[in-house]
Design a protein around this motif. Structure first.
Motif, PDB file in Angstrom:
ATOM      1  N   LEU A  76      -4.689 -18.949  -8.889  1.00 47.14           N
ATOM      2  CA  LEU A  76      -5.137 -19.097 -10.338  1.00 47.14           C
ATOM      3  C   LEU A  76      -5.709 -17.551 -10.648  1.00 47.14           C
ATOM      4  CD1 LEU A  76      -6.858 -22.481  -9.872  1.00 47.14           C
ATOM      5  CD2 LEU A  76      -4.784 -21.924 -10.882  1.00 47.14           C
ATOM      6  N   GLU A  79      -8.937 -16.883 -12.190  1.00 47.46           N
ATOM      7  CA  GLU A  79     -10.242 -17.788 -11.477  1.00 47.46           C
ATOM      8  C   GLU A  79     -10.396 -17.077 -10.526  1.00 47.46           C
ATOM      9  OE1 GLU A  79     -13.273 -20.522 -11.229  1.00 47.46           O
ATOM     10  OE2 GLU A  79     -12.179 -20.020 -12.867  1.00 47.46           O
ATOM     11  N   TRP A  94      -3.645 -25.594 -15.496  1.00 54.54           N
ATOM     12  CA  TRP A  94      -4.313 -24.273 -15.582  1.00 54.54           C
ATOM     13  C   TRP A  94      -4.322 -23.824 -16.926  1.00 54.54           C
ATOM     14  CZ3 TRP A  94      -8.625 -22.690 -13.759  1.00 54.54           C
ATOM     15  CH2 TRP A  94      -9.103 -21.572 -13.971  1.00 54.54           C
ATOM     16  N   TYR A 115     -10.210 -26.430 -13.355  1.00 57.15           N
ATOM     17  CA  TYR A 115      -8.708 -26.825 -12.860  1.00 57.15           C
ATOM     18  C   TYR A 115      -8.881 -28.065 -12.211  1.00 57.15           C
ATOM     19  CZ  TYR A 115      -9.660 -25.045  -8.162  1.00 57.15           C
ATOM     20  OH  TYR A 115     -10.010 -25.009  -6.956  1.00 57.15           O
TER      21      TYR A 115
END
Length: 191
Positions: A76, A79, A94, A115
């Motif tokens: 991700l 993130e 996401w 998520y």
């Protein structure tokens, strides 16, 4: 799937197996430790570890990776490059955070988007809703007409306009297989 673009470099299979996806695609990949297969999207990278999986990354929508067989590792990007490993019949969604152009964001500030790894459910007919497009099926379950309109626009290459805002909130469940757009809209209208 409809409305999708895939970009690969000339060195694909020689130095790397990197795919750049905008839209949706299904992959069935043989594992090769020396040349990992990675699907890049703006929100996440998905590395195949000998597997069959679907990636959905249309602009302006949540990005989704869904695993049918094998194992994948999802990174991700927004993130702090957090990694999530998916096992068969799991998916992760996401969404990139919206950042106002004038707003300065401290680079140490973490995204507030969450998520969640979710289990995949099959329809009564045994279909996986997210990959039914491969069999020319359009499946939606308790979804708003505004969400369904996006699917229909992409699927049939049409533009749907709502004359009344209230209609956008109507919710439908349905499965269509190789139906004309007029038939789909007629059936939705009757229900």
């Amino acid at each position: 799937n409809a409305g999708s673009n895939i970009h690969i470099s000339d060195s694909f299979g020689v130095y790397s197996r990197n795919i750049y996806l905008e839209g949706e695609a299904f992959f069935d990949v043989k594992h090769n430790k020396s040349l990992p297969f990675i699907v890049h999207t703006p929100a996440m990278d998905v590395e195949a570890l000998g597997t069959a999986f679907n990636v959905k990354a249309y602009p302006g929508e949540k990005t989704e990776a869904l695993l049918v067989r094998g194992k994948i590792e999802v990174t991700l990007k927004e993130e702090l490059n957090r990694k999530v490993v998916l096992h068969p019949n799991q998916k992760v969604q996401w969404e990139l955070p919206y950042i106002e152009p004038e707003k300065n964001i401290d680079s140490t500030e973490q995204s507030v988007n969450d998520y969640a790894v979710q289990n995949i459910t099959k329809t009564d007919g045994g279909d996986i809703k997210e990959t039914a497009w491969k069999e020319n099926k359009l499946i939606f379950e308790d979804e708003s007409f505004s969400t369904i309109a996006i699917l229909l626009e992409r699927w049939y290459g049409v533009k749907i306009e709502f004359e009344e805002d209230a209609i956008r909130q109507y919710r439908f469940t349905g499965t269509f297989e190789k139906e004309e757009i007029s038939t789909v809209l007629s059936l939705l209208k009757e229900s």
